[in-house]
Design a protein around this motif. Structure first.
Motif, PDB file in Angstrom:
ATOM      1  N   ASP A 161       0.838  -1.201   0.000  1.00 40.81           N
ATOM      2  CA  ASP A 161       0.000   0.000   0.000  1.00 40.81           C
ATOM      3  C   ASP A 161       0.868   1.245   0.000  1.00 40.81           C
ATOM      4  O   ASP A 161       2.106   1.179   0.052  1.00 40.81           O
ATOM      5  CB  ASP A 161      -0.947   0.003   1.202  1.00 40.81           C
ATOM      6  CG  ASP A 161      -0.221  -0.227   2.526  1.00 40.81           C
ATOM      7  OD1 ASP A 161       0.947   0.206   2.652  1.00 40.81           O
ATOM      8  OD2 ASP A 161      -0.797  -0.835   3.430  1.00 40.81           O
ATOM      9  N   GLY A 162       0.203   2.398  -0.049  1.00 37.28           N
ATOM     10  CA  GLY A 162       0.915   3.664  -0.107  1.00 37.28           C
ATOM     11  C   GLY A 162       1.697   3.978   1.145  1.00 37.28           C
ATOM     12  O   GLY A 162       2.718   4.684   1.088  1.00 37.28           O
ATOM     13  N   LYS A 163       1.248   3.482   2.298  1.00 40.45           N
ATOM     14  CA  LYS A 163       1.992   3.717   3.534  1.00 40.45           C
ATOM     15  C   LYS A 163       3.371   3.085   3.474  1.00 40.45           C
ATOM     16  O   LYS A 163       4.377   3.703   3.872  1.00 40.45           O
ATOM     17  CB  LYS A 163       1.178   3.148   4.701  1.00 40.45           C
ATOM     18  CG  LYS A 163       1.802   3.286   6.060  1.00 40.45           C
ATOM     19  CD  LYS A 163       0.789   3.027   7.153  1.00 40.45           C
ATOM     20  CE  LYS A 163       0.163   1.654   7.017  1.00 40.45           C
ATOM     21  NZ  LYS A 163       1.096   0.563   7.389  1.00 40.45           N
ATOM     22  N   ASP A 164       3.466   1.877   2.962  1.00 41.11           N
ATOM     23  CA  ASP A 164       4.765   1.218   2.823  1.00 41.11           C
ATOM     24  C   ASP A 164       5.612   1.874   1.733  1.00 41.11           C
ATOM     25  O   ASP A 164       6.840   1.944   1.839  1.00 41.11           O
ATOM     26  CB  ASP A 164       4.566  -0.265   2.509  1.00 41.11           C
ATOM     27  CG  ASP A 164       3.916  -1.012   3.666  1.00 41.11           C
ATOM     28  OD1 ASP A 164       4.134  -0.621   4.816  1.00 41.11           O
ATOM     29  OD2 ASP A 164       3.178  -1.976   3.403  1.00 41.11           O
ATOM     30  N   VAL A 165       4.951   2.338   0.663  1.00 41.74           N
ATOM     31  CA  VAL A 165       5.696   3.033  -0.392  1.00 41.74           C
ATOM     32  C   VAL A 165       6.363   4.284   0.161  1.00 41.74           C
ATOM     33  O   VAL A 165       7.514   4.598  -0.173  1.00 41.74           O
ATOM     34  CB  VAL A 165       4.757   3.384  -1.561  1.00 41.74           C
ATOM     35  CG1 VAL A 165       5.458   4.278  -2.574  1.00 41.74           C
ATOM     36  CG2 VAL A 165       4.258   2.120  -2.245  1.00 41.74           C
ATOM     37  N   ALA A 166       5.659   5.012   1.032  1.00 42.33           N
ATOM     38  CA  ALA A 166       6.237   6.214   1.619  1.00 42.33           C
ATOM     39  C   ALA A 166       7.441   5.884   2.493  1.00 42.33           C
ATOM     40  O   ALA A 166       8.430   6.638   2.517  1.00 42.33           O
ATOM     41  CB  ALA A 166       5.169   6.947   2.428  1.00 42.33           C
ATOM     42  N   LEU A 167       7.399   4.755   3.204  1.00 44.66           N
ATOM     43  CA  LEU A 167       8.536   4.371   4.044  1.00 44.66           C
ATOM     44  C   LEU A 167       9.770   4.068   3.203  1.00 44.66           C
ATOM     45  O   LEU A 167      10.883   4.503   3.534  1.00 44.66           O
ATOM     46  CB  LEU A 167       8.163   3.156   4.894  1.00 44.66           C
ATOM     47  CG  LEU A 167       7.138   3.371   6.013  1.00 44.66           C
ATOM     48  CD1 LEU A 167       6.802   2.049   6.679  1.00 44.66           C
ATOM     49  CD2 LEU A 167       7.667   4.359   7.036  1.00 44.66           C
ATOM     50  N   VAL A 168       9.592   3.316   2.114  1.00 46.97           N
ATOM     51  CA  VAL A 168      10.743   2.983   1.273  1.00 46.97           C
ATOM     52  C   VAL A 168      11.260   4.224   0.541  1.00 46.97           C
ATOM     53  O   VAL A 168      12.474   4.417   0.400  1.00 46.97           O
ATOM     54  CB  VAL A 168      10.364   1.870   0.280  1.00 46.97           C
ATOM     55  CG1 VAL A 168      11.502   1.599  -0.693  1.00 46.97           C
ATOM     56  CG2 VAL A 168      10.007   0.597   1.035  1.00 46.97           C
ATOM     57  N   ALA A 169      10.355   5.076   0.078  1.00 48.99           N
ATOM     58  CA  ALA A 169      10.789   6.298  -0.590  1.00 48.99           C
ATOM     59  C   ALA A 169      11.587   7.188   0.355  1.00 48.99           C
ATOM     60  O   ALA A 169      12.578   7.813  -0.038  1.00 48.99           O
ATOM     61  CB  ALA A 169       9.580   7.044  -1.137  1.00 48.99           C
ATOM     62  N   GLU A 170      11.179   7.238   1.614  1.00 51.39           N
ATOM     63  CA  GLU A 170      11.930   8.015   2.595  1.00 51.39           C
ATOM     64  C   GLU A 170      13.296   7.400   2.851  1.00 51.39           C
ATOM     65  O   GLU A 170      14.302   8.113   3.020  1.00 51.39           O
ATOM     66  CB  GLU A 170      11.134   8.106   3.892  1.00 51.39           C
ATOM     67  CG  GLU A 170      11.799   8.904   4.994  1.00 51.39           C
ATOM     68  CD  GLU A 170      10.990   8.930   6.266  1.00 51.39           C
ATOM     69  OE1 GLU A 170      11.469   9.495   7.266  1.00 51.39           O
ATOM     70  OE2 GLU A 170       9.868   8.373   6.265  1.00 51.39           O
ATOM     71  N   ALA A 171      13.365   6.072   2.893  1.00 50.29           N
ATOM     72  CA  ALA A 171      14.655   5.407   3.114  1.00 50.29           C
ATOM     73  C   ALA A 171      15.595   5.589   1.932  1.00 50.29           C
ATOM     74  O   ALA A 171      16.816   5.672   2.115  1.00 50.29           O
ATOM     75  CB  ALA A 171      14.432   3.920   3.384  1.00 50.29           C
ATOM     76  N   LEU A 172      15.061   5.663   0.711  1.00 50.44           N
ATOM     77  CA  LEU A 172      15.917   5.870  -0.465  1.00 50.44           C
ATOM     78  C   LEU A 172      16.525   7.265  -0.480  1.00 50.44           C
ATOM     79  O   LEU A 172      17.623   7.457  -1.019  1.00 50.44           O
ATOM     80  CB  LEU A 172      15.111   5.634  -1.739  1.00 50.44           C
ATOM     81  CG  LEU A 172      14.785   4.176  -2.071  1.00 50.44           C
ATOM     82  CD1 LEU A 172      13.808   4.103  -3.226  1.00 50.44           C
ATOM     83  CD2 LEU A 172      16.059   3.409  -2.411  1.00 50.44           C
ATOM     84  N   GLY A 173      15.837   8.238   0.094  1.00 49.41           N
ATOM     85  CA  GLY A 173      16.403   9.578   0.182  1.00 49.41           C
ATOM     86  C   GLY A 173      16.688  10.188  -1.172  1.00 49.41           C
ATOM     87  O   GLY A 173      15.808  10.302  -2.029  1.00 49.41           O
ATOM     88  N   ASP A 174      17.940  10.578  -1.390  1.00 52.78           N
ATOM     89  CA  ASP A 174      18.351  11.237  -2.629  1.00 52.78           C
ATOM     90  C   ASP A 174      18.653  10.268  -3.759  1.00 52.78           C
ATOM     91  O   ASP A 174      18.998  10.708  -4.861  1.00 52.78           O
ATOM     92  CB  ASP A 174      19.586  12.110  -2.369  1.00 52.78           C
ATOM     93  CG  ASP A 174      19.298  13.240  -1.387  1.00 52.78           C
ATOM     94  OD1 ASP A 174      18.125  13.640  -1.296  1.00 52.78           O
ATOM     95  OD2 ASP A 174      20.243  13.697  -0.707  1.00 52.78           O
ATOM     96  N   THR A 175      18.564   8.962  -3.515  1.00 51.20           N
ATOM     97  CA  THR A 175      18.795   8.008  -4.595  1.00 51.20           C
ATOM     98  C   THR A 175      17.718   8.178  -5.664  1.00 51.20           C
ATOM     99  O   THR A 175      16.534   8.208  -5.344  1.00 51.20           O
ATOM    100  CB  THR A 175      18.749   6.570  -4.044  1.00 51.20           C
ATOM    101  OG1 THR A 175      19.692   6.443  -2.976  1.00 51.20           O
ATOM    102  CG2 THR A 175      19.093   5.565  -5.134  1.00 51.20           C
ATOM    103  N   PRO A 176      18.091   8.338  -6.929  1.00 50.07           N
ATOM    104  CA  PRO A 176      17.077   8.579  -7.977  1.00 50.07           C
ATOM    105  C   PRO A 176      16.057   7.447  -8.039  1.00 50.07           C
ATOM    106  O   PRO A 176      16.403   6.288  -8.216  1.00 50.07           O
ATOM    107  CB  PRO A 176      17.917   8.657  -9.264  1.00 50.07           C
ATOM    108  CG  PRO A 176      19.294   8.999  -8.802  1.00 50.07           C
ATOM    109  CD  PRO A 176      19.459   8.349  -7.465  1.00 50.07           C
ATOM    110  N   HIS A 177      14.804   7.807  -7.894  1.00 52.11           N
ATOM    111  CA  HIS A 177      13.732   6.811  -7.934  1.00 52.11           C
ATOM    112  C   HIS A 177      12.423   7.518  -8.241  1.00 52.11           C
ATOM    113  O   HIS A 177      12.310   8.743  -8.161  1.00 52.11           O
ATOM    114  CB  HIS A 177      13.619   6.071  -6.592  1.00 52.11           C
ATOM    115  CG  HIS A 177      13.130   6.925  -5.462  1.00 52.11           C
ATOM    116  ND1 HIS A 177      13.954   7.789  -4.769  1.00 52.11           N
ATOM    117  CD2 HIS A 177      11.886   7.072  -4.910  1.00 52.11           C
ATOM    118  CE1 HIS A 177      13.264   8.430  -3.848  1.00 52.11           C
ATOM    119  NE2 HIS A 177      12.003   8.009  -3.909  1.00 52.11           N
TER     120      HIS A 177
END
Length: 869
Positions: free
Chosen positions: A360-376
């Motif tokens: 879900d979107g909640k988990d997507v937000a967690l991974v996106a936050e962990a990726l930080g500045d990595t292009p994604h």
């Protein structure tokens, strides 16, 4: 879906080649054949009408997959490319063709010099966009998924490629056209260059490799049924103008993500890499990596094979692992998003792309936050069509090497895929609700196999399907060290069954035993506490207070539809947010006051009008609040006059207590503590570290800052007692996901009997052993994933006709048909796993026969559904 053209061209004649005319007639057709090119007739036809369109001089035949739902037309068709569209008609672009007498959308798979069709070909009507949205990899994947799940290629492409947004498409760089492509275009470019050995400009739909040396190895299956009857007569008659391709991939088997359970599967896994040629790919030099693996390997240090897994990704290899994540949430949040981010960075440093699929979107937000500045790019379902297409185009054009999202992200067109990740593969959100109903885990497994990429299947718990990958040797286990598990796992205390709660005086006040009461009270001294309730709502199920019989609706009150506006003012409590007023109902309980309702209203029939004489509703009764009257969850009728048909009593009691009622009870028990709810009506993504009671349904638990101090898992019997094949597995998964949000060594109280295997697995935090036992039990009983099973649902006569026409493989076992909801029947077909492809082909063939016969009834075919029982 289609739009008319302003100046339609005349339909080309559908003339077969006369047996006696032969070559002379072929030279007069509108298509350009290789023989005519050798004689200088590549651009002009003998006897061409003045003003008629001319085919392109080079590669004039376009192979098109037409967007049609009919199973018997699931094959590519050949069209001629007009000379005016030669530059824009690139492989992978969207086109519009005339099919069955109407305009239909499609995708251009490849450009050919000539067609195998003996008659005349129709021209493309237009190129919708020269953007090559269908890459060769996604085309092969879509074909394999369609075969695996008995569906059609257009159905899979509808799931894989988002709708076009012209304004967004024009914002970015100008799409690459075929005329502008250099001869040495790399395969990952947006124009979709062919693989070695393919024809120029070809988008192949066959798998990257076909293993034929091991007959026991599992192969991909063919697929479900779309019973749309529209224009079938025209489709069968006019499809000849769009010539079907003979010798297509209908009987071709591809390797499944879950191979058969045999001892040679690991050896076959090594041969697979040689078959795809991935072992020839040079690994990047260490100097090309911006940072060493050790710089971001922290989240994987607790796993004995974790650092080796990252190094394999950075070196360009394709490791496949089933990952059991460490529990516990500290100041940095859960550890699993950072572990996924580290694996993605290692793959990106190796020069390859990553696809991460989350529930879900909640988990997507967690991974996106962990990726930080990595292009994604993060692609989720809650994005608007424009923004979703914008981000999807960034992945397609190579502007971002990492695509993170929910279920549709499994088809994200990331170039040079090196790693596919799926988190919490047991969540039912990973199962597609539209035909052909694929599961994201199987899609990513097929994609990783075809691309020679790595695969990471992760979660706090483990499914039987993931365990099968480990047992066959197709993937390896990636488990943490037991010392790290003991240091971070919660302290679990089972609280017994309902009998113990009845003897406990504390349970009478707030439905909690003394041990749970103490855990909440002590946890609130240090931070937020979590209370998981398996059901949403207030009181979703009621029963008679005296005899405990289920409370059901006694009938549907006679109503009639009126066109005059209803009165202004409060009305009785009807179904939530219906926007209707129900006249003649008792105005009891909470009321709603709003603007005048100008729409249709429902009123009792007047004298002399016919009244309702049909069957009673018999729907379950429920309560929406503490001061509301019971209502029917099916028809919305207020049941203020309900009486038990068994004993005549008019009192009700709660059978199941929902999240809102639980929050109300806890609010009275802890009056000075804030109570927050998270569920269907509103999901909280995060909560602060301040003391608070958080009541949430499974899957909606917010992530706390610093972790929960304690947690209570209520009503374990409601999860364990469900009539579902996966009830125990799903219960442990939901419990583990909630328990992992606690601080290391936090106290967890589970309301279930300690003797239950799922509770024992939670006590020891040993989901691996539980999954292995679950897989063994299913193998003994003959349930997936140990076998391949298909369900056929539809009208009784249609289901029996499909089974008779299917030509099932030897050894197939038919169970049923049996009646199901909606007046339909369902039959199940079970075969050994190595016969899964034969079963899928047989069912798809039967669906095609019904489609060609223009059968009016639809039979839904589903391969290995989650709701099997």
């Amino acid at each position: 879906m289609t739009e008319p053209t302003r100046a339609p061209h005349p339909q080309e004649a559908l003339l077969p080649v006369p047996p006696a005319a032969g070559k002379r007639y072929t030279r007069l057709t509108e298509r350009t054949r290789g023989s005519s090119q050798r004689t200088g007739g590549g651009t002009e036809r003998a006897g061409a009408r003045k003003g008629a369109r001319e085919a392109a001089a080079s590669l004039p035949v376009a192979r098109i997959v037409v967007d049609t739902p009919l199973p018997h037309l699931d094959r590519p068709f050949d069209y001629l490319v007009p000379a005016a569209m030669d530059a824009e008609a690139v492989p992978g672009c969207r086109v519009r063709v005339r099919f069955a007498g109407q305009l239909a959308d499609g995708y251009l798979l490849e450009r050919l010099a000539e067609s195998e069709h003996e008659g005349r070909l129709s021209f493309l009507e237009r190129v919708i966009s020269p953007e090559p949205v269908l890459t060769p990899e996604i085309a092969r994947l879509a074909r394999a998924v369609a075969d695996r799940y008995a569906g059609t290629l257009p159905d899979v492409l509808r799931l894989a490629i988002p709708p076009r947004h012209a304004r967004v498409e024009a914002e970015a760089r100008t799409p690459v056209r075929r005329a502008d492509l250099p001869a040495d275009l790399p395969a990952d470019n947006g124009a979709a260059a062919p693989a070695e050995g393919d024809e120029a400009g070809r988008v192949t739909t066959s798998p990257a490799s076909v293993r034929e040396e091991d007959p026991a190895a599992e192969t991909a299956d063919a697929t479900p049924v779309r019973g749309d009857d529209a224009n079938r007569d025209d489709a069968d008659r006019d499809a000849k103008s769009a010539a079907p391709v003979r010798g297509d991939d209908a009987d071709r088997d591809t390797e499944s993500a879950v191979p058969a359970r045999d001892d040679g599967a690991d050896r076959e896994g090594a041969r697979r890499e040689h078959a795809t040629g991935e072992h020839m790919r040079p690994a990047p030099q260490h100097g090309d990596r911006p940072t060493p693996v050790s710089a971001y390997a922290g989240p994987w240090e607790a796993y004995p094979a974790g650092v080796s897994f990252l190094e394999a990704l950075a070196e360009g290899r394709a490791p496949r692992a089933v990952w059991t994540a460490l529990p516990g949430t500290d100041a940095g949040g859960p550890a699993w998003p950072h572990a996924i981010a580290a694996a993605a960075r290692a793959t990106l440093d190796g020069g390859r792309g990553v696809v991460v699929v989350l529930p879900d979107g909640k988990d997507v937000a967690l991974v996106a936050e962990a990726l930080g500045d990595t292009p994604h790019v993060a692609i989720t379902a809650d994005l608007g069509p424009a923004e979703r297409y914008r981000r999807w185009l960034k992945a397609l054009r190579g502007e971002a090497g990492i695509a993170v999202g929910n279920r549709p992200a499994a088809f994200a067109p990331v170039a040079r895929l090196g790693l596919a990740v799926i988190w919490d593969d047991g969540d039912d959100l990973h199962a597609e609700r539209h035909a052909p109903y694929p599961h994201a885990r199987e899609v990513l497994g097929l994609r990783a196999h075809q691309a020679g990429a790595g695969l990471l299947v992760g979660g706090y718990a483990r499914t039987a399907e993931a365990t099968a990958l480990v047992e066959t040797g197709w993937a390896g286990p990636l488990v943490p060290d037991r010392a790290a598990v003991r240091a971070r796992a919660p302290r679990v205390r089972p609280a017994g069954d309902d009998a113990e709660m009845a003897r406990d005086q504390a349970a009478r006040a707030a439905r909690l035993p003394s041990v749970a009461w103490r855990a909440l009270r002590e946890g609130l001294e240090h931070g937020p506490v979590l209370v998981q309730v398996p059901r949403r709502g207030y009181l979703p199920a009621l029963a008679c207070r005296h005899c405990r019989a289920p409370a059901r609706c006694s009938g549907a009150q006679p109503v009639r539809l009126t066109t005059e506006p209803s009165h202004t003012g409060p009305s009785h409590t009807g179904p939530p947010n219906t926007g209707r007023s129900y006249a003649g109902q008792p105005n009891t309980g909470s009321s709603h006051t709003g603007s005048p309702n100008t729409g249709p209203s429902y009123a009792e029939p007047s004298d002399g009008e016919p009244s309702y004489t049909g069957p009673v509703c018999s729907g379950p009764l429920a309560l929406r609040g503490g001061h509301a009257m019971p209502y029917c969850r099916w028809c919305g009728r207020i049941a203020g006059d309900w009486r038990c048909p068994s004993c005549g009593g008019n009192g009700v009691r709660a059978v199941i207590v929902g999240a809102r009622r639980t929050a109300e009870e806890l609010g009275r028990a802890f009056p000075s503590v804030a109570v927050r709810t998270s569920g269907r009506d509103g999901v909280l993504a995060r909560v602060s570290g301040a003391p608070a009671l958080v009541v949430a349904t499974p899957g909606a638990e917010p992530v706390p800052d610093g972790g929960y101090a304690a947690a209570v898992l209520l009503d374990g019997w409601a999860l364990l007692g469900r009539p579902d094949l996966r009830a125990a597995e799903e219960t442990l998964r939901r419990w583990a996901n909630a328990a992992a949000l606690l601080r290391p060594a936090g106290e967890l109280v589970v309301m279930a009997d300690a003797a239950v295997p799922a509770v024992q697995a939670l006590l020891r935090w040993d989901p691996v052993t539980f999954a292995e036992r679950e897989l063994d039990d299913r193998a003994e009983l003959g349930f997936p994933p140990a076998v391949r099973m298909a369900t056929l649902t539809g009208p009784a006569a249609a289901v029996r006709e499909t089974l008779a026409d299917a030509g099932l493989p030897p050894g197939a076992q038919v169970l049923g048909p049996v009646p199901v909801d909606g007046g339909q029947e369902r039959a199940m077909v079970r075969v050994p796993r190595h016969l899964g492809s034969a079963l899928a082909r047989a069912l798809k063939g039967a669906s095609g026969v019904r489609s060609a016969r223009k059968a009016p009834d639809v039979v839904r075919v589903n391969i290995d559904p989650l709701d099997l029982i």
